[in-house]
Design a protein around this motif. Structure first.
Motif, mmCIF file in Angstrom:
data_model
loop_
_atom_site.group_PDB
_atom_site.id
_atom_site.type_symbol
_atom_site.label_atom_id
_atom_site.label_comp_id
_atom_site.label_asym_id
_atom_site.label_seq_id
_atom_site.Cartn_x
_atom_site.Cartn_y
_atom_site.Cartn_z
ATOM 1 N N ASP A 145 -15.037 4.556 11.664
ATOM 2 C CA ASP A 145 -15.394 5.965 11.779
ATOM 3 C C ASP A 145 -16.769 6.156 11.154
ATOM 4 O OD1 ASP A 145 -15.620 8.673 11.880
ATOM 5 O OD2 ASP A 145 -13.784 9.129 10.773
ATOM 6 N N VAL B 187 -16.389 9.373 0.379
ATOM 7 C CA VAL B 187 -15.394 10.063 -0.437
ATOM 8 C C VAL B 187 -15.953 10.203 -1.849
ATOM 9 C CG1 VAL B 187 -13.048 10.012 -1.352
ATOM 10 C CG2 VAL B 187 -13.519 9.091 0.945
ATOM 11 N N GLU C 185 -8.184 0.345 -3.443
ATOM 12 C CA GLU C 185 -8.240 1.759 -3.074
ATOM 13 C C GLU C 185 -9.301 2.542 -3.841
ATOM 14 O OE1 GLU C 185 -4.333 3.410 -3.283
ATOM 15 O OE2 GLU C 185 -3.568 2.161 -1.634
ATOM 16 N N GLN D 115 -14.815 2.774 -1.182
ATOM 17 C CA GLN D 115 -15.054 3.643 -0.029
ATOM 18 C C GLN D 115 -14.416 3.058 1.239
ATOM 19 O OE1 GLN D 115 -16.515 6.595 0.235
ATOM 20 N NE2 GLN D 115 -17.450 6.816 -1.799
ATOM 21 N N PRO D 116 -13.821 3.908 2.093
ATOM 22 C CA PRO D 116 -13.194 3.427 3.334
ATOM 23 C C PRO D 116 -14.134 2.611 4.216
ATOM 24 C CG PRO D 116 -12.578 5.713 2.932
ATOM 25 C CD PRO D 116 -13.608 5.364 1.903
ATOM 26 N N ARG E 211 -14.351 -0.905 2.901
ATOM 27 C CA ARG E 211 -13.059 -1.597 3.074
ATOM 28 C C ARG E 211 -12.839 -2.021 4.519
ATOM 29 N NH1 ARG E 211 -8.356 1.819 0.490
ATOM 30 N NH2 ARG E 211 -7.237 -0.112 0.943
ATOM 31 N N MET E 212 -13.190 -1.158 5.483
ATOM 32 C CA MET E 212 -12.945 -1.499 6.876
ATOM 33 C C MET E 212 -13.949 -2.532 7.374
ATOM 34 S SD MET E 212 -10.725 -1.086 9.134
ATOM 35 C CE MET E 212 -10.535 -1.677 10.815
ATOM 36 N N ARG F 272 -12.577 -5.704 6.151
ATOM 37 C CA ARG F 272 -11.390 -6.140 6.900
ATOM 38 C C ARG F 272 -11.771 -6.781 8.233
ATOM 39 N NH1 ARG F 272 -6.336 -5.032 6.031
ATOM 40 N NH2 ARG F 272 -6.886 -3.346 4.584
#
Length: 293
Positions: free
Chosen positions: A27, A33, A173, A176-177, A180-181, A184
């Motif tokens: 995204d 965040v 966690e 930041q998303p 992390r993505m 991954r």
């Protein structure tokens, strides 16, 4: 008719079943965040130093943003060198061979990864630090000098330490998303590349004579030193008001950061030693890379 190779065939099937499209699977429009880090604070190069303790938490998070951008931009540089090595090998290879087909598939993966890293750096609003100019110039010799064992050992040095760091990051966690993505996606697809490189290295060392082995050991040690020392560009420290030279001195002398690099290399170093790629004569260079204690 395709020339079947069990490992390459399995990796090709895995690629077909599990690959990502960063344009779709990330995204890119999501805002950061508030309060989350961009990488694990305890893995930041200054963590545990007096310079670190002088920073506010907001400044520490800012530094994490710059350091992850530096690592990502060095990743782009390394992936480009890696692709040159693979393209050189497939230039005269049999396109019917499953190993050639996987090498080409890997090049496609790496191309998407470089675009993903570049887009992530842009989304963070960060500079593309990359390695320092003298390193970038010296690395132009890589595709010319690296062959066989030293080429695949170098690929593993560029991939496995960062892979371990990203595996830790993608589960955290506090991070930041976006980081992390990206981690991954990279971890999932790099696992196949690491398997292939390990197999290629194991095959290529079998026919090495003593003199050849020493040459490949020397090249591999230089790559380890240059790559690990390039992960964090000194200019990242200026983002929080620290003189780049002072920040780099503190980082290189920081026992916590040295332990972080050694931790990142805990999986790849035993394999390189097992394959005879870590020569006794070059252990000083390996220790200077921090991959070896």
């Amino acid at each position: 008719m395709t020339i079947v190779d069990p490992l390459a065939d399995r990796l090709l099937r895995s690629t077909a079943k599990q690959s990502y499209d960063p344009d779709v699977d990330l995204d890119w429009d999501a805002p950061p965040v508030p309060g989350l880090w961009w990488m694990q604070p305890e893995r930041i190069s200054l963590y545990g130093t007096k310079l670190w303790d002088r920073l506010s938490e907001e400044e520490q998070i800012t530094l994490s943003r710059h350091e992850v951008a530096s690592i990502a931009s060095v990743g782009i540089w390394f992936e480009v060198v890696l692709m040159q090595l693979l393209l050189r090998d497939v230039y005269s290879a049999d396109p019917r061979d499953a190993r050639t087909q996987f090498a080409l598939t890997e090049i496609g993966d790496e191309t998407r990864h470089t675009v993903m890293f570049g887009r992530a750096i842009g989304s963070m609003g960060m500079p593309a630090y990359g390695p320092r100019p003298q390193v970038r110039q010296f690395a132009k010799l890589g595709p010319l000098a690296l062959r066989g064992p030293s080429a695949y050992a170098s690929i593993l040095i560029g991939e496995e330490p960062v892979d371990r760091w990203q595996r830790d990051s993608m589960r955290d966690e506090r991070i930041q998303p976006l980081t992390r993505m990206v981690s991954r996606i990279h971890v999932t697809e790099e696992a196949r590349h690491v398997t292939f490189a390990r197999d290629e290295l194991a095959k290529s060392v079998r026919t090495l004579g003593r003199t050849e082995r020493v040459w490949h050991q020397w090249l591999t040690a230089q790559v380890a030193f240059i790559t690990m020392r390039s992960l964090v560009h000194p200019d990242v420290y200026a983002s929080v008001g620290i003189d780049p030279r002072e920040g780099r001195r503190a980082a290189l002398g920081n026992e916590n950061y040295r332990e972080t690099i050694a931790w990142m290399g805990e999986k790849v170093m035993p394999f390189l030693e097992e394959q005879g790629m870590v020569g006794r004569a070059h252990r000083k260079t390996w220790r200077a890379s921090f991959l070896m204690r």
